[in-house]
Design a protein around this motif. Structure first.
Motif, mmCIF file in Angstrom:
data_model
loop_
_atom_site.group_PDB
_atom_site.id
_atom_site.type_symbol
_atom_site.label_atom_id
_atom_site.label_comp_id
_atom_site.label_asym_id
_atom_site.label_seq_id
_atom_site.Cartn_x
_atom_site.Cartn_y
_atom_site.Cartn_z
ATOM 1 N N ALA A 291 0.685 -1.288 -0.047
ATOM 2 C CA ALA A 291 -0.449 -0.211 0.198
ATOM 3 C C ALA A 291 0.715 0.959 0.058
ATOM 4 O O ALA A 291 1.898 1.472 0.928
ATOM 5 C CB ALA A 291 -1.053 0.217 1.558
ATOM 6 N N SER A 292 0.589 1.746 -0.773
ATOM 7 C CA SER A 292 1.897 3.055 -1.359
ATOM 8 C C SER A 292 1.363 4.068 -2.127
ATOM 9 O O SER A 292 0.658 3.517 -3.557
ATOM 10 C CB SER A 292 2.893 2.995 -1.119
ATOM 11 O OG SER A 292 3.634 4.091 -1.448
ATOM 12 N N SER A 293 1.231 5.266 -2.258
ATOM 13 C CA SER A 293 0.801 6.125 -3.137
ATOM 14 C C SER A 293 2.094 6.808 -4.067
ATOM 15 O O SER A 293 1.614 7.792 -4.718
ATOM 16 C CB SER A 293 -0.228 7.649 -2.507
ATOM 17 O OG SER A 293 0.467 7.760 -1.380
ATOM 18 N N PHE B 13 -7.407 10.552 -9.971
ATOM 19 C CA PHE B 13 -6.544 8.646 -9.772
ATOM 20 C C PHE B 13 -5.583 8.387 -8.795
ATOM 21 O O PHE B 13 -4.939 7.930 -9.544
ATOM 22 C CB PHE B 13 -6.552 8.338 -10.816
ATOM 23 C CG PHE B 13 -8.482 8.259 -12.193
ATOM 24 C CD1 PHE B 13 -9.466 7.706 -11.810
ATOM 25 C CD2 PHE B 13 -8.148 9.109 -12.843
ATOM 26 C CE1 PHE B 13 -10.802 7.881 -12.832
ATOM 27 C CE2 PHE B 13 -8.980 9.464 -14.166
ATOM 28 C CZ PHE B 13 -10.116 8.722 -14.170
ATOM 29 N N PRO B 14 -6.200 8.524 -7.692
ATOM 30 C CA PRO B 14 -4.369 8.308 -6.705
ATOM 31 C C PRO B 14 -4.534 6.625 -6.811
ATOM 32 O O PRO B 14 -5.507 6.765 -6.750
ATOM 33 C CB PRO B 14 -5.339 8.849 -5.434
ATOM 34 C CG PRO B 14 -6.974 9.443 -5.032
ATOM 35 C CD PRO B 14 -6.740 9.866 -6.794
ATOM 36 N N ARG C 46 -7.982 4.627 -7.060
ATOM 37 C CA ARG C 46 -8.971 5.315 -6.935
ATOM 38 C C ARG C 46 -9.727 6.535 -7.073
ATOM 39 O O ARG C 46 -8.525 6.773 -8.108
ATOM 40 C CB ARG C 46 -8.783 5.316 -4.963
ATOM 41 C CG ARG C 46 -10.169 5.525 -3.862
ATOM 42 C CD ARG C 46 -9.537 5.361 -2.474
ATOM 43 N NE ARG C 46 -8.606 6.594 -2.781
ATOM 44 C CZ ARG C 46 -8.706 8.142 -2.443
ATOM 45 N NH1 ARG C 46 -9.860 8.228 -2.350
ATOM 46 N NH2 ARG C 46 -8.069 9.005 -1.894
ATOM 47 N N ARG C 47 -10.735 6.203 -6.616
ATOM 48 C CA ARG C 47 -11.391 7.113 -8.261
ATOM 49 C C ARG C 47 -12.862 7.214 -6.463
ATOM 50 O O ARG C 47 -14.033 6.550 -6.649
ATOM 51 C CB ARG C 47 -12.380 6.596 -9.250
ATOM 52 C CG ARG C 47 -12.838 8.379 -9.515
ATOM 53 C CD ARG C 47 -12.202 8.894 -10.545
ATOM 54 N NE ARG C 47 -12.998 10.361 -11.153
ATOM 55 C CZ ARG C 47 -11.891 10.734 -11.916
ATOM 56 N NH1 ARG C 47 -11.538 11.186 -11.319
ATOM 57 N NH2 ARG C 47 -12.982 11.411 -12.754
ATOM 58 N N ARG C 48 -13.001 8.072 -5.748
ATOM 59 C CA ARG C 48 -13.911 8.353 -4.778
ATOM 60 C C ARG C 48 -13.500 7.679 -4.064
ATOM 61 O O ARG C 48 -12.448 6.998 -3.377
ATOM 62 C CB ARG C 48 -15.551 8.492 -4.872
ATOM 63 C CG ARG C 48 -14.773 10.409 -6.092
ATOM 64 C CD ARG C 48 -16.922 10.676 -6.552
ATOM 65 N NE ARG C 48 -17.260 9.389 -7.640
ATOM 66 C CZ ARG C 48 -17.621 9.610 -9.053
ATOM 67 N NH1 ARG C 48 -16.697 9.725 -9.659
ATOM 68 N NH2 ARG C 48 -17.421 8.225 -8.827
#
Lengths: 165, 239
Positions: free
Chosen positions: B127-129, B156-157, B177-179
């Motif tokens: 998990a990482s942006s 889109f993070p 992710r989107r919302r």
């Protein structure tokens, strides 16, 4: 175990209108956690019903199931009004976002405080976007009652919103 | 203002007056400031109510649970003979129902990965942006590394990445992710996937390829948004 045909109809009818269903359930119950339970319960009922029916108006049919699940759910447990903090997406302007959030919260509280019959009628009009005749049929209420409930619901909300200004 | 006037204003708002009465109401609206104020309040209230509900979507976990109720019976993997028959049938049906799934056997598997990821609430192994974290992690575990473009400014993070096993081979899958929604992008060997959009079990799927590999994006956001994602993704990784 559900038949494949029922599942296929379910995927075509229910899944595309899941957001509407959640919105309606949240409106009727006043909180997101109950809304999730209700949509899931409604989905089970819909899947069972699709074994033997093919609804003519799929969206209206599905939302009616959600509404019924919500109303029987409300009858079972006392409605609790819990409001989360994410009613309105924060905009780029923090001050405007704060005001919008505040208004959204006030409105949500006001809607949650309406008697169930008024809240339901208003939801049918503003979320499901049914006309008076359709609302009368869906709630098995005379047309005149539909109109007076709408008027009372709106008057109550306007009053609450104005009182808070 | 009397009840009669209140009800007429409401009927006008709800589009329930016939033409003659609507005209009469509009004339009355011009004459009576009191009525005009009342009507403006009704309009404002409706806008506030609709604005509040707008854009609210069902939580991802709920969507996944409901979709799982009606997931089709598992039919894969098939024996080779049955697979050949299915592919022949799919070929025969090509052109029927444009935009629908046409029998690419990897798609149901990839959609199942997506469903599992959404249901479990743990869609990623890493998990990482930060693409510089995700990229080397995947590269160390899959024979060809993911490119992991940064699409945050496109809305889109990056959530992270994971390894899926397809046909006994590890493949890198990125999750954006989107919302409240997830979008997964799996990178496959070139030979492994077709191209075009499809809808499978209520999920939208986009397949495309460039010179080196094939991509499959899956999400429950609407088809237009997913197409927007694919555009942004393809633009970022273009040489």
């Amino acid at each position: 175990m559900s038949g494949e045909a029922a599942k296929r109809r379910f995927r075509e009818i229910v899944l595309p209108h899941l957001d509407d269903a959640y919105r309606l359930a949240k409106w009727l119950t006043g909180n997101g956690a109950d809304a999730e339970d209700i949509v899931q319960e409604a989905a089970l009922r819909a899947l069972a019903a699709l074994e033997s029916t093919t609804p003519l108006k799929p969206r209206a049919w599905w939302l009616a199931i959600v509404r019924n699940a919500a109303l029987s759910g409300i009858a079972r447990r006392r409605p609790t009004v819990e409001l989360d903090d994410t009613l309105v997406e924060p905009g780029p302007d923090p001050e405007a976002a704060l005001i919008a959030r505040d208004e959204g919260l006030r409105l949500a509280r006001a809607m949650a405080s309406l008697p169930a019959s008024l809240r339901e009628t208003l939801a049918l009009r503003e979320i499901e976007e049914l006309n008076y005749r359709e609302i009368a049929a869906a709630t098995q209420t005379p047309l005149g009652t539909v109109m007076s409930r709408l008027a009372r619901a709106r008057a109550a909300l306007s009053k609450i919103l104005k009182a808070n200004e | 203002m009397n009840d009669d006037a209140t009800l007429r204003a409401q009927m006008a708002l709800d589009g329930e007056l016939d033409a003659a009465n609507q005209l009469a109401f509009e004339r009355e609206l011009e004459r009576s400031p009191e009525l005009a104020t009342h009507y403006a309040e009704l309009v404002a209230l409706r806008e506030a109510i609709r604005a509040q509900g707008a854009g609210e979507t069902a939580p991802q976990a709920l969507r996944a649970r409901v979709a799982a109720l009606a997931a089709p019976a598992r039919r894969w993997p098939l024996r080779p003979a049955a697979l050949a028959a299915t592919l022949a049938l799919a070929a025969a049906l090509a052109g029927f129902g444009a935009g629908r799934w046409r029998g690419d056997p990897t798609l149901p598997t990839l959609v199942a990965f997506y469903q599992r990821a959404a249901l479990s609430g743990q869609p990623v192994d890493v998990a990482s942006s930060d693409r510089h974290t995700v990229k080397p992690w995947l590269a160390a575990r899959a024979p060809f590394g993911a490119l992991a473009p940064d699409l945050a400014e496109d809305g889109f993070p990056l959530l992270g990445g994971r390894i899926d096993i397809l046909d006994r081979r590890p493949i890198p899958t990125l999750v954006y992710r989107r919302r409240e929604h997830l979008i997964s992008v799996s990178e496959l060997p070139l030979a492994q996937s077709g191209a075009g959009a499809a809808t499978l079990e209520g999920y939208h799927v986009e397949r495309w390829r460039d010179g080196e590999r094939a991509y499959v994006a899956i999400s429950d956001i609407d088809a237009a948004e997913l197409a927007g994602f694919v555009n942004a993704f393809a633009r970022k990784i273009a040489p």
